[in-house]
Write a protein that holds these residues in place. Structure first.
Motif, PDB file in Angstrom:
ATOM      1  N   ASP B  80       0.824  -1.215   0.000  1.00 27.91           N
ATOM      2  CA  ASP B  80       0.000   0.000   0.000  1.00 27.91           C
ATOM      3  C   ASP B  80       0.862   1.270   0.000  1.00 27.91           C
ATOM      4  N   LEU B  81       2.179   1.115  -0.146  1.00 27.09           N
ATOM      5  CA  LEU B  81       3.172   2.197  -0.166  1.00 27.09           C
ATOM      6  C   LEU B  81       3.292   2.918   1.177  1.00 27.09           C
ATOM      7  N   ALA B  82       2.154   3.169   1.840  1.00 21.49           N
ATOM      8  CA  ALA B  82       2.145   3.819   3.149  1.00 21.49           C
ATOM      9  C   ALA B  82       3.026   5.063   3.161  1.00 21.49           C
ATOM     10  N   LEU B  83       2.795   5.941   2.196  1.00 18.57           N
ATOM     11  CA  LEU B  83       3.518   7.216   2.174  1.00 18.57           C
ATOM     12  C   LEU B  83       3.004   8.085   3.318  1.00 18.57           C
ATOM     13  N   PHE B  84       3.808   9.080   3.698  1.00 14.50           N
ATOM     14  CA  PHE B  84       3.428   9.940   4.823  1.00 14.50           C
ATOM     15  C   PHE B  84       2.568  11.097   4.310  1.00 14.50           C
ATOM     16  N   PRO B  85       1.277  11.131   4.664  1.00 19.59           N
ATOM     17  CA  PRO B  85       0.377  12.113   4.037  1.00 19.59           C
ATOM     18  C   PRO B  85       0.704  13.570   4.372  1.00 19.59           C
ATOM     19  N   THR B  86       1.443  13.809   5.460  1.00 19.14           N
ATOM     20  CA  THR B  86       1.702  15.210   5.823  1.00 19.14           C
ATOM     21  C   THR B  86       3.052  15.702   5.298  1.00 19.14           C
ATOM     22  N   MET B  87       3.786  14.835   4.579  1.00 19.76           N
ATOM     23  CA  MET B  87       5.133  15.235   4.144  1.00 19.76           C
ATOM     24  C   MET B  87       5.195  15.448   2.632  1.00 19.76           C
ATOM     25  N   PHE B  95      13.798  11.817   5.201  1.00 15.27           N
ATOM     26  CA  PHE B  95      13.350  11.311   6.501  1.00 15.27           C
ATOM     27  C   PHE B  95      14.373  10.400   7.190  1.00 15.27           C
ATOM     28  N   ALA B  96      14.763   9.319   6.520  1.00 18.59           N
ATOM     29  CA  ALA B  96      15.661   8.336   7.141  1.00 18.59           C
ATOM     30  C   ALA B  96      17.043   8.935   7.393  1.00 18.59           C
ATOM     31  N   LEU B  99      17.004  11.011  10.548  1.00 11.54           N
ATOM     32  CA  LEU B  99      17.015  10.133  11.727  1.00 11.54           C
ATOM     33  C   LEU B  99      18.441   9.687  12.037  1.00 11.54           C
ATOM     34  N   ARG B 143      12.258   6.653  -0.848  1.00 12.39           N
ATOM     35  CA  ARG B 143      12.287   6.675   0.617  1.00 12.39           C
ATOM     36  C   ARG B 143      13.010   5.429   1.146  1.00 12.39           C
ATOM     37  N   ALA B 144      12.713   4.263   0.519  1.00 17.63           N
ATOM     38  CA  ALA B 144      13.305   3.007   0.978  1.00 17.63           C
ATOM     39  C   ALA B 144      14.807   2.955   0.684  1.00 17.63           C
ATOM     40  N   SER B 146      16.822   5.687   0.409  1.00 10.38           N
ATOM     41  CA  SER B 146      17.520   6.914   0.798  1.00 10.38           C
ATOM     42  C   SER B 146      18.712   6.664   1.707  1.00 10.38           C
ATOM     43  N   PHE B 147      18.593   5.726   2.622  1.00  7.05           N
ATOM     44  CA  PHE B 147      19.674   5.533   3.604  1.00  7.05           C
ATOM     45  C   PHE B 147      20.654   4.440   3.181  1.00  7.05           C
TER      46      PHE B 147
END
Lengths: 292, 234
Positions: B80-87, B95-96, B99, B143-144, B146-147
């Protein structure tokens, strides 16, 4: 031309039978909307009638006289301050508690659920009585009361902190329910993915979940504030109704009524309505701005 | 390298018992099998999002069975990708790295690099609402990655995309796999997609995870996304 209900080829039985497929008679949606509007509207009407009744019982002069009284001015100030403090405290407590109840299945969760609902189902007067006994008849309460007085010169019972505590005790339960539903509605998947990206649980909560919970926080704040404004029984029992000390607007209505000042009581009641509508509108406006 | 050593996973009444498999370092492995048989559960267990009832999970030879998801350094693209809706897209890519307390210069360089490879440069300021399916997939992939993880887990990443977008993304996945020195495990139902990216094939059937030769892709029933019983049982 079409004034009379003369069967036309389109709606006549003969045409239907002759047509390729019999037309399904849908019927009108009007009765349904009359039902929705009528039943729902009766409640709106009741509220408006109550307010209108209040209005017929007061005048701008009564209003002005009531507002000029220093007792009532004090009461307005204390109401605004105490409601705001208890609403903020309620959301501060409700956010972690709502998150805990929404996200984690642990032994005894049903018990916590039930305990949180107690202030909602109990008569408000009982909450006040329980607070009074807790702070005046139990070792823990008496100790807390003494320590606070020693260190901060603060009394709780029959003083201003009792107003806030009485409001908070009930308002927080409503805020917890709101926050719990808020977190229930936020998908846990994004939070889980953030864990794989390197987040601790606290970071996932702060960076991923909380930014999505704004609308719920605003709602919880609104509900807690409104509950606090309407609180009366617990305040009367636990904080008393001392003028210029623990008098909030709900107490004012009671005090004015008890001395036969019906006009002043009605004026203050309308003032409460205006305050509530004002604050709720501002909070909703801020809420939609934040979440837009 | 990903190693599943006699792993048992439980989720309510669902049990997947005694699963063993190896994905060698640097391999691009496709995992196929019928719907609802536990492919996603296996991926989540490797990520650390699902507890392992028995057995061990080893990543590059280290037993990580009890490690937190954050400590495993796995790039994960869920179904479902689960992207961050507020970003914004940029914030997803940062993000990563934030952190991990990366410097501003490192973050900027990595975001530029990813935006270039994934062709999402013009989207960096956008939020998730209004991104197309293919764009969202690339953001989730960025996103996956990035780090710079060593392992990449993809759960039906190209579902619900039109054929040409799917082809382009398959190529992108191959490029990313090769240049990132990654070990990739990719779940799909699509035979063409599997044939395009796979170096190895794992099939989950009848509760057993087996490595199959790539030629077995031909035995996949493309209409029902199931394998002929001959392939599963052999």
């Amino acid at each position: 031309m079409t004034g009379n209900a003369v069967p036309t080829p389109l709606n006549s039985g003969a045409a239907e039978a002759a047509g390729p497929a019999a037309r399904h008679r849908v019927g009108s949606d009007v009765p349904f909307f009359i039902y929705l509007g009528g039943v729902g509207g009766s409640y709106i009407l009741l509220i408006l009638l109550m307010l209108a009744a209040d209005l017929t019982y007061t005048s701008p002069a009564d209003f002005a006289t009531a507002l000029e009284k220093p007792e009532i001015q004090y009461s307005i100030r204390l109401t605004l301050i105490s409601c705001t403090i208890s609403a903020l405290l309620a959301v501060l407590v409700a956010t972690p508690l709502g998150y805990l109840l929404s996200r984690f299945a642990f032994r005894g969760r049903w018990l916590i659920d039930t305990i949180v609902d107690i202030p909602i189902v109990l008569p408000p007067l009982v909450i006040g009585l329980s607070l009074l006994i807790l702070f005046n008849r139990t070792a823990v309460g008496i100790y807390a009361e003494r320590r606070l007085e020693d260190y901060f010169g603060l009394r709780i019972t029959f003083a201003e902190p009792a107003v806030v505590l009485a409001q908070f005790s009930v308002a927080c339960a409503f805020a917890v329910q709101t926050m719990r539903v808020t977190f229930d509605q936020i998908d846990t998947r994004a939070e889980q993915v953030s864990l794989t990206l390197g987040c601790r649980r606290s970071q996932a909560f702060l960076h991923v979940t909380m930014p999505q919970a704004w609308r719920g926080i605003i709602a919880a704040l609104t509900i807690a504030w409104a509950r606090s404004l309407g609180e009366f029984g617990p305040i009367l029992v636990f904080a008393g109704a001392t003028r210029m000390k623990t008098e909030v607007l709900s107490t004012t209505v009671f005090l004015e009524l008890s001395v036969g000042q019906l006009e002043a009581a009605v004026a203050v009641s309308l003032l409460m309505v205006l305050t509530a509508v004002g604050v709720l509108s501002v909070v909703r406006l801020v809420g939609t701005r934040v979440t837009a | 390298m990903i190693e599943l050593d006699d792993v048992t996973l439980r989720s309510g009444p669902f049990v997947l018992a005694n699963v063993s498999a190896v994905v060698p370092a640097g391999a691009y492995c496709v995992l196929m099998g019928e719907t609802g048989r536990g492919k996603t559960t296996i991926l989540e267990a490797i990520c650390g999002l699902r507890p392992v009832a028995a057995g061990r999970i080893l990543l590059d030879g280290t037993d990580v069975t009890r490690w937190k998801p954050a400590a495993r350094n796995i790039g994960y693209v869920p179904q479902d990708l689960a992207l961050f809706p507020t970003m914004t897209v940029r914030e997803h890519l940062e993000f990563a790295l934030r952190l991990r307390n990366a410097t501003a210069a490192t973050i900027r360089a990595r975001v530029d690099e990813l935006a270039d490879v994934l062709d999402i440069g013009p989207l960096l300021g956008r939020r998730m609402q209004g991104l197309s399916g293919g764009e969202s997939q690339r953001v989730a992939l960025g996103r996956a990655l990035s780090f710079r993880p060593r392992l990449l887990l993809l759960d039906e990443p190209l579902n619900a995309l039109d054929e040409s977008t799917r082809d382009r993304l398959c190529e992108l996945l191959r490029t990313v796999h090769r240049t990132g020195d990654l070990t990739t495990l990719h779940i799909t139902h699509n035979r063409a997609e599997a044939a395009q990216v796979a170096e190895r094939l794992l099939i989950l059937a009848d509760g057993t995870l087996r490595q199959r030769p790539l030629g077995d892709l031909q035995l996949l029933d493309s209409a029902t996304s199931t394998f002929s019983t001959a392939a599963a049982r052999n």
